[in-house]
Design a protein around this motif. Structure first.
Motif, short mmCIF file in Angstrom:
data_model
loop_
_atom_site.label_atom_id
_atom_site.label_comp_id
_atom_site.label_asym_id
_atom_site.label_seq_id
_atom_site.Cartn_x
_atom_site.Cartn_y
_atom_site.Cartn_z
N ARG A 155 0.83 -1.19 0.00
CA ARG A 155 0.00 0.00 0.00
C ARG A 155 0.87 1.25 0.00
NH1 ARG A 155 -2.95 3.26 3.13
NH2 ARG A 155 -1.86 2.66 5.04
N HIS A 156 1.89 1.19 0.88
CA HIS A 156 2.81 2.33 0.92
C HIS A 156 3.47 2.52 -0.43
CE1 HIS A 156 2.97 3.79 5.03
NE2 HIS A 156 2.64 2.54 5.40
N PHE A 157 3.83 1.36 -0.98
CA PHE A 157 4.55 1.38 -2.26
C PHE A 157 3.69 2.05 -3.33
CE2 PHE A 157 5.54 -0.78 -6.29
CZ PHE A 157 6.85 -0.36 -6.44
N TRP A 158 2.48 1.60 -3.42
CA TRP A 158 1.63 2.13 -4.49
C TRP A 158 1.21 3.58 -4.23
CZ3 TRP A 158 2.04 0.07 -8.84
CH2 TRP A 158 2.19 -1.31 -9.00
N SER A 159 1.11 3.89 -2.97
CA SER A 159 0.66 5.25 -2.68
C SER A 159 1.73 6.27 -3.05
CB SER A 159 0.28 5.40 -1.20
OG SER A 159 1.43 5.35 -0.42
N CYS A 160 2.95 5.79 -3.33
CA CYS A 160 4.01 6.73 -3.69
C CYS A 160 3.86 7.23 -5.12
CB CYS A 160 5.38 6.06 -3.56
SG CYS A 160 5.78 5.69 -1.88
N PHE A 161 3.13 6.49 -5.90
CA PHE A 161 3.02 6.89 -7.32
C PHE A 161 1.97 7.96 -7.48
CE2 PHE A 161 4.97 2.75 -7.49
CZ PHE A 161 6.03 3.01 -8.35
N THR A 173 8.52 13.59 -6.12
CA THR A 173 9.48 14.29 -5.28
C THR A 173 10.62 13.34 -4.95
OG1 THR A 173 8.43 13.55 -3.27
CG2 THR A 173 7.66 15.65 -4.17
N PRO A 174 11.76 13.90 -4.65
CA PRO A 174 12.89 13.03 -4.31
C PRO A 174 12.60 12.19 -3.08
CG PRO A 174 13.44 15.38 -4.03
CD PRO A 174 12.13 15.31 -4.70
N PHE A 175 11.80 12.75 -2.16
CA PHE A 175 11.49 11.99 -0.96
C PHE A 175 10.71 10.74 -1.30
CE2 PHE A 175 8.18 11.18 2.23
CZ PHE A 175 9.00 10.73 3.26
N LEU A 176 9.75 10.94 -2.19
CA LEU A 176 8.93 9.80 -2.59
C LEU A 176 9.79 8.75 -3.30
CD1 LEU A 176 5.53 11.24 -3.77
CD2 LEU A 176 6.01 9.79 -1.81
N GLU A 177 10.69 9.27 -4.08
CA GLU A 177 11.55 8.35 -4.82
C GLU A 177 12.33 7.50 -3.84
OE1 GLU A 177 13.72 10.52 -7.74
OE2 GLU A 177 14.94 8.77 -8.21
N ASP A 178 12.83 8.18 -2.84
CA ASP A 178 13.58 7.50 -1.81
C ASP A 178 12.73 6.44 -1.15
OD1 ASP A 178 15.87 7.20 -0.28
OD2 ASP A 178 14.88 8.27 1.40
N LYS A 179 11.49 6.83 -0.90
CA LYS A 179 10.58 5.92 -0.21
C LYS A 179 10.29 4.71 -1.07
CE LYS A 179 6.27 5.76 2.25
NZ LYS A 179 4.99 6.39 2.49
N VAL A 180 10.10 4.97 -2.35
CA VAL A 180 9.84 3.85 -3.26
C VAL A 180 10.99 2.87 -3.21
CG1 VAL A 180 9.60 3.20 -5.67
CG2 VAL A 180 8.37 5.18 -4.78
N LYS A 181 12.15 3.42 -3.22
CA LYS A 181 13.33 2.54 -3.19
C LYS A 181 13.31 1.71 -1.92
CE LYS A 181 16.61 5.10 -5.95
NZ LYS A 181 17.38 6.33 -5.77
N LYS A 182 13.04 2.40 -0.84
CA LYS A 182 13.06 1.68 0.44
C LYS A 182 12.01 0.59 0.47
CE LYS A 182 12.56 4.13 4.11
NZ LYS A 182 12.57 5.36 4.93
N CYS A 183 10.85 0.95 -0.03
CA CYS A 183 9.76 -0.01 -0.04
C CYS A 183 10.10 -1.22 -0.89
CB CYS A 183 8.48 0.65 -0.57
SG CYS A 183 7.69 1.67 0.66
N THR A 184 10.62 -0.92 -2.05
CA THR A 184 10.97 -2.01 -2.94
C THR A 184 11.96 -2.93 -2.27
OG1 THR A 184 11.22 -0.12 -4.40
CG2 THR A 184 11.22 -2.29 -5.42
N PHE A 185 12.92 -2.30 -1.64
CA PHE A 185 13.93 -3.07 -0.97
C PHE A 185 13.31 -3.95 0.11
CE2 PHE A 185 17.14 -3.53 2.37
CZ PHE A 185 18.09 -4.22 1.65
N ALA A 186 12.46 -3.32 0.88
CA ALA A 186 11.82 -4.05 1.97
C ALA A 186 10.97 -5.18 1.44
CB ALA A 186 10.96 -3.10 2.80
N LEU A 187 10.31 -4.90 0.32
CA LEU A 187 9.45 -5.93 -0.25
C LEU A 187 10.27 -7.13 -0.69
CD1 LEU A 187 6.78 -4.00 -2.30
CD2 LEU A 187 6.37 -5.65 -0.49
N ILE A 188 11.32 -6.80 -1.37
CA ILE A 188 12.17 -7.89 -1.85
C ILE A 188 12.72 -8.66 -0.67
CG2 ILE A 188 14.34 -8.41 -3.01
CD1 ILE A 188 13.73 -5.83 -4.70
N PHE A 189 13.07 -7.88 0.33
CA PHE A 189 13.65 -8.49 1.51
C PHE A 189 12.66 -9.45 2.18
CE2 PHE A 189 14.57 -8.35 6.09
CZ PHE A 189 15.86 -8.86 6.06
N THR A 190 11.47 -9.00 2.33
CA THR A 190 10.50 -9.88 2.98
C THR A 190 10.21 -11.10 2.14
OG1 THR A 190 8.93 -8.28 2.17
CG2 THR A 190 9.20 -8.41 4.55
N ASN A 191 10.24 -10.95 0.88
CA ASN A 191 10.00 -12.12 0.03
C ASN A 191 11.10 -13.12 0.20
OD1 ASN A 191 7.64 -11.40 -0.97
ND2 ASN A 191 8.43 -10.38 -2.81
#
Lengths: 503, 750
Positions: free
Chosen positions: A475-481, A485-503
């Motif tokens: 949800r967080h991931f999709w809500s970034c789109f 903003t650079p902040f959002l970009e950063d967040k997307v990266k973090k989310c993606t990372f976390a998602l991959i990590f949890t998988n």
């Protein structure tokens, strides 16, 4: 000791805490206590953290003051400085009394709110544990888009939560007890005070005016119980009584209520009589004008009691309803103040009609026509019987429609919150899955019982948590789109990372 | 549906019918050329009759008691006519309207904003009186009511279109046309098919002469809610004179005198003209009379002398002198220290001996004053109410030698130290006022839910009923539960008997009863006391004993006061509290306004408690005189009448709670005296029937048990199917043979 540089408002010596003597400091933003002879505080509370203070009743051997924190913990200070203990305690109390409300106002509303949400919603709590505590995302991020949507929801739920009415007998609940030496003791709880304030706004006003500048709280209530206001059967004589004004205002209120008249013409006794007999006719004895003067004191007090009961009941009733129809009340008031009769005439008519209609209806004599149902209006009955068919191309959506619907969807997505407790049952879900999986319904027999039994419960729970956590992340991931903003970009990266990590 | 009642086609606007209603219509049909006395149990029935005869009888005059009642009747009528039009497809030209006082009908922006009826009347008069309008012709700055002018100019020629006009409809119509609704209605009743108004317009000779004089003889008159009709009759013929009245009368006389001398200088011709008219014995010409609201002659039409005004009071000055003498005499009579009671002939003899006033000029007093006031063009008639009252007294006392009594009391019984002399000229015979109604109209129907026992009404009203019938109630479930509570749990007898009413134990037991009931009865409870003072005392001692506090835990308490506006507010709050589920108790007084005019249907009154037997205050001399008269003239024993009077008020109180068969309610009679046969037997039949021997002398505990049981039963869903065939009939069921037999038993010829 940076804290020493704070402004110290009050220092009280010889205060015991946990059987240890020490000194109590009241500073600008916090209260602190340090044991004797040591220069550090073992107890320190921000005022904002304090929910309330309690004091031991007068006449008790131990003179104590207890602070209760929002967390539910409490700290008790025992004032042991012999002769001045009582004075010390009262000074502390007074100061705290002034300080606490200041902080309470800005006291962390948000924190409380979050706390409450976590407590009320176990799923959220779990999610919080999974994501924040394990530091997958930060707490701010977690709350960021949750609070906003929740305040909306919260206010909604607050509205729907029914306000508790006031017991009509709340004054009776204050049972005075004799304390053995010609005195009476009244026990007031905050509920009762609340009831008094809600029912008698004038008392609340008096309270606000006089406490704590002129009177202490205790004095105020003592006077209240002594006043004629409380004992309505006593005829008020003294003018110095601060409540005599309340009584007057109540009387005024009652009078205005009376002159305002009633809205329902069927109960208006003034309109009842069609043709009154002229003065002097009839057998009923004419009420003499000197009536009020030659009434005995007792009769006067009796009618005062009656008036009081009417007023009290009306106020209790109004207090229960005040919240609900405050705006409508206002409306009716304005319309009646400018009410020259014509206006009120028009105003009254529909209500009168309705009441009249009501009074001539006999529901058992009527046929069933009374229960009105809404007829199903089918524009294309064949579509109803055949179910949905692919749309013929005669219907085009305009671009405006599309934009609108997208924005609606976006809006809904923003507010989307998985209601995990309200999804379909696992049985239904699994049968749906089997129905949709290859083999379809035929495989059903085998598949159904398994999932529940094959997987041990802890794994199931783990899986559930993982699922919700992943959902939240997504949800967080999709809500970034759209990422703008650079902040959002950063967040997307973090989310993606976390998602991959949890998988 | 359509019914055929012995050859008469009746349209019934509902799909179902109560058997009682059918029976009532049947009785009505059989006897409609005559005076009837009926006892139905709900009012709907009485309005049923209205559609039975619209085509046969020229006019129906329907009298009810209160304004809401009047409006209700008209609404029911509207429903019927709508149905009638739908069934027959014919739009019949049928005119029905309600008439009420100016206060309820005025649309003049200034006048209608006044609060009291008397002010409205006075203001209206100052704008519409005939001479004001004449002045307006010469002097256009003189304000007049444009609504009346408009009506006067065109309203009379154009008949009001047929239809049903309630009070608000009349106002609407008036606003649209710019006509005065009040005068429109008064004019329209002459050709309306149905007129609905209050008793006073027919029974009070002072008003009836103005309003109802020209109603056709062939009209059918219905008195609904007629259980109190004798009191209305008596009130309209009685007069009270206090010292204050005399003082105001004195100023009136002075004003008159000044006006006369002024006019004499400026316009002597006017007075001469009046004199000439009086010599010729002419009644004033009827031109433009209807706007003049001088009360008409207080005596009945057939008693008014049709001869010239006697010479001694013909000139204005002589008449004023005459009045002055009369006034001085009355003043002298009021200067007494002991109670005097005398008959009208005694009074006349005394006045002749003392001040040489003859009987004959006295009889013309009212008429003569009216003529004088009109001649002098007095603008504000409300100021002259005192002298009008005195003149009415003079006329009444010299006209009737029987049926009236004069009582002069130097002080009120309760305050013997304060001198407050009152002269009561009291009518004791209700038949005097109602007699012309019986004499004049083709049929008179007297009907109410609580006429009981029936046979006493013909006796006190002095008429021979053609039919009397009381109807029972067919019930599929016993939806009313009358209980007589005679004892407290401590076995102390509960009664409001004079000797024990202040007894501590009795008051406490009454309190406990209310407390217990407040805990088990849902929504609204109405409790009635026997008198206002008694209620005040009980409330005070309940307050001291803390009983009220405990009651407040269960329900809110509202109390009737002597101030009508305050009570209205309490009533509305009471209904609000019942509506929103808090539940409330209304403490009220039998014979009070609430008991007479407000219904407590459904959840507004799930229980009615009658504390004590509502006897009238028996120490009153007026009442004593009346009782004596009843005994001598009609052979009605004092006790019988008192009990009858108390019981009709008790029935009136408890009957407020039940409206139809889907309603239900407890009726608790809290006095052991109700159990006696003479009291019980005077309750209406439909209550008596449900009063079992087992519920005659209950303790509070037993009452609570029975009530709980009753309420539990009543709380079960009640569907139409349960009623059908028993207490509710369809057309087919109505036509079956054995049902008709059953119905025949409902009406009991008394």
């Amino acid at each position: 000791m940076a804290s020493l540089s704070e402004e110290v408002l009050l220092v009280v010596k010889r205060v015991r805490q946990r059987k240890q003597d020490g000194t109590l400091y009241l500073m600008a933003e916090r209260i602190a206590w340090g044991p004797e002879g040591k220069d550090r505080f073992t107890v320190s509370h921000l005022y904002a953290d304090i929910r309330c203070q309690k004091i031991s009743p007068d006449g008790k051997a131990k003179i104590q003051l207890q602070l209760i924190l929002h967390t539910g913990e409490s700290t008790t200070f025992h004032f042991s400085n012999g002769s001045t203990a009582l004075k010390d305690r009262d000074a502390t109390k007074e100061l705290l009394q002034q300080l606490l409300p200041k902080f309470k106002k800005k006291a962390n509303k948000e924190l409380e709110e979050k706390n409450r949400m976590l407590q009320e919603d176990p799923v959220l709590f779990q999610l919080y544990k999974d994501l924040v505590v394990s530091q997958v995302i930060s707490a701010e991020e977690f709350w960021a888009n949750r609070l906003s949507l929740n305040t909306v929801e919260h206010s909604l739920s607050n509205n729907s939560k029914q306000e508790v009415g006031i017991s009509a007998a709340f004054l009776a609940d204050i049972r005075p007890q004799t304390d053995g030496c010609n005195g009476l003791r009244y026990n007031l709880t905050s509920d009762i005070i609340e009831s008094i304030f809600r029912t008698y706004p004038t008392v609340k006003q008096k309270y606000a005016e006089n406490v704590p500048h002129n009177l202490t709280e205790k004095e105020f209530w003592t006077r209240f119980f002594q006043s004629h206001y409380f004992h309505r059967d006593r005829i008020s004589t003294g003018q110095q009584d601060i409540f005599s004004e309340c009584a007057k205002q109540d009387e005024k209120g009652l009078k205005s209520m009376v002159t305002q008249g009633v809205k329902n013409p069927m109960v208006d006794l003034l309109l009842l009589e069609d043709k009154t007999l002229d003065e002097g006719y009839g057998t009923a004895t004419v009420p003499t004008t000197s009536n009020s003067s030659n009434k005995s004191l007792r009769e006067n007090s009796n009618s005062a009691i009656i008036k009081r009961f009417n007023h009290h009941s009306a106020m209790v009733l109004a207090a229960g309803l005040r919240k609900a129809d405050a705006p409508s009340d206002q409306a009716s008031e304005t319309s009646s103040t400018d009410g020259n009769s014509r206006d009120s005439d028009f105003f009254q008519l529909p209500l009168k009609k309705v009441k009249l209609q009501e009074s001539i209806e006999y529901d058992d004599l009527q046929g069933d026509s009374g229960r009105k149902t809404i007829a199903l209006n089918l524009k294309k009955s064949d579509r109803y019987s055949h179910g949905p068919i692919p749309l013929q191309s005669q219907h085009y959506t305009t671009s405006q429609d599309i934009i609108n619907s997208i924005s609606i969807i976006q809006h809904e997505m923003r507010n989307y919150k998985p209601r995990l407790t309200q999804v379909m049952s696992s049985n239904a879900a699994s049968s749906a899955i089997t129905a949709l999986s290859p083999g379809g319904l035929l495989m059903q027999g085998g598949g159904q019982q398994t999932i529940n039994q094959l997987v041990p419960t802890d794994v199931q729970i783990e899986l559930k948590h993982l699922y919700t956590a992943a959902g939240e992340l997504l949800r967080h991931f999709w809500s970034c789109f759209p990422v703008n903003t650079p902040f959002l970009e950063d967040k997307v990266k973090k989310c993606t990372f976390a998602l991959i990590f949890t998988n | 549906f359509r019914l055929n009642i012995e050859g008469l086609l009746v349209y019934f606007p509902y799909d179902y019918i109560y058997p009682e209603q059918y029976s009532y219509m049947l009785e009505l049909k059989r006897t409609l050329d005559a005076k009837v006395c009926y006892n139905p149990f709900i009012k709907l029935i009485s309005s049923c009759m209205q559609y039975a005869y619209p085509l046969e009888v020229t006019k129906l005059v329907y009298c009810s008691r209160t304004v809401p009642e009047i409006e209700k009747v008209v609404e029911e009528l509207r429903k019927l006519m709508d149905y009638y039009a739908k069934q027959t497809g014919v739009k019949n030209d049928f005119l029905a309207l309600a008439l009420s006082s100016r206060k309820n009908l005025c649309i003049h922006p200034e006048v209608s904003s006044l609060r009291f009826g008397k002010e409205v009347d006075g203001k209206c008069h100052s704008l519409t009186a005939s001479y004001i309008r004449a002045q307006h012709h010469s002097n256009p700055s003189q304000p007049v009511c444009q609504f009346f002018e408009e009506f006067d100019a065109v309203g009379r020629q154009v008949p009001i279109p047929p239809g049903i006009y309630n009070l608000d409809d009349l106002k609407d119509f008036g606003r649209r046309k710019g006509w005065c609704p009040y005068f429109l209605a008064r004019y329209a009743i002459l050709h309306a098919n149905i007129v609905v108004y209050s008793y006073h317009y027919l029974l009070d000779p002072k008003i009836a002469d103005l309003v109802s004089k020209e109603l056709a003889k062939k009209s059918v008159v219905v008195f609904d809610e007629a259980h109190n009709i004798d009191n209305v009759c008596i009130d309209s013929m009685s007069v009270n004179i206090t010292r204050r009245t005399l003082d105001r009368c004195q100023t009136n006389v002075e004003t008159l005198q000044n006006t006369i001398s002024r006019i004499k200088e400026t316009d002597a011709a006017k007075l001469r003209e009046e004199y000439r008219r009086l010599v010729e014995g002419l009644k004033e010409a009827n031109v433009a009379r209807e706007t003049d609201i001088y009360l008409s002659n207080p005596v009945l039409p057939d008693e008014i002398l049709q001869e010239a005004v006697p010479g001694s009071i013909r000139t204005a000055e002589h008449f004023v002198g005459f009045i002055k003498r009369f006034l001085e005499y009355l003043k002298a009579r009021l200067r007494i220290h002991h109670v005097v009671q005398e008959s009208a002939p005694q009074f006349l003899k005394d006045i002749y001996e003392k001040v040489c006033i003859d009987r004959k000029p006295l009889r013309f007093c009212a008429e003569r004053l009216r003529s004088l006031l009109r001649t002098l063009e007095i603008a504000d008639i409300a100021d002259f109410s005192a002298i009008t009252l005195i003149s009415h007294f003079a006329t009444l006392v010299s006209t009737y030698s029987k049926g009236f009594t004069i009582i002069i009391e130097p002080f009120e019984d309760r305050t013997p130290t304060i001198a407050n002399p009152v002269l009561h000229f009291s009518c004791m015979d209700p038949s005097i006022a109602i007699k012309p109604v019986f004499g004049r109209f083709q049929s008179v129907i007297i009907t109410s839910g609580t006429l009981s026992p029936l046979d006493i009404y013909p006796r006190i009203l002095d008429f021979r009923p053609v039919t009397m019938a009381s109807f029972t109630m067919t019930l599929a479930r016993t939806c009313l539960c009358p209980l007589i509570v005679g004892r407290g749990n401590d076995q102390v007898a509960m009664t409001s008997k004079f000797e024990t009413r202040e007894d501590f134990a009795v008051i406490r037991n009454y309190g406990n009863l209310l407390l217990e009931m407040s805990a088990i009865v849902p929504d609204g409870i109405v409790a009635f006391f026997t008198s206002y003072i008694y209620m005040e005392n009980i409330v005070a001692s309940w307050y001291e004993q803390g009983i009220l506090e405990n009651i407040q835990r269960n329900k809110l308490i509202f109390i009737e006061t002597q101030d009508a506006a305050e009570t209205s507010m309490a009533l509305e709050k009471y209904q609000e509290a019942c509506e929103n589920g808090r539940g409330a108790i209304l403490l009220s007084v039998a014979r009070g306004k609430v008991s007479e005019g407000i219904d407590f249907v459904h959840h507004f009154g799930r229980a009615v408690i009658m504390f004590g037997v509502p006897y009238v205050y028996t120490q009153s001399r007026i009442l004593k005189a009346r009782l004596e008269y009843l005994r001598d003239q009609f052979q009605i024993r004092e006790n019988d009448f008192l009990t009858f009077d108390a019981m009709r008020h008790a029935a009136q109180c408890v009957g407020r709670a039940i409206r139809g068969k889907t309603d239900y309610g407890l009726m608790i009679f809290a006095d052991k005296r109700y159990a006696r046969a003479d009291k019980r037997g005077k309750l209406p039949r439909w209550i008596q029937e449900h009063l079992t021997d087992g519920s005659l002398n209950l303790t509070i505990d037993e009452t609570v048990q029975l009530s709980k049981h009753f309420l539990r039963q009543m709380a079960q869903p009640f569907r139409r199917e349960d009623q059908l065939g028993l207490s509710l009939l369809t057309l087919e069921q109505l036509q079956s043979e054995d049902m008709l037999q059953k119905i025949a038993q409902i009406a009991q010829q008394a």
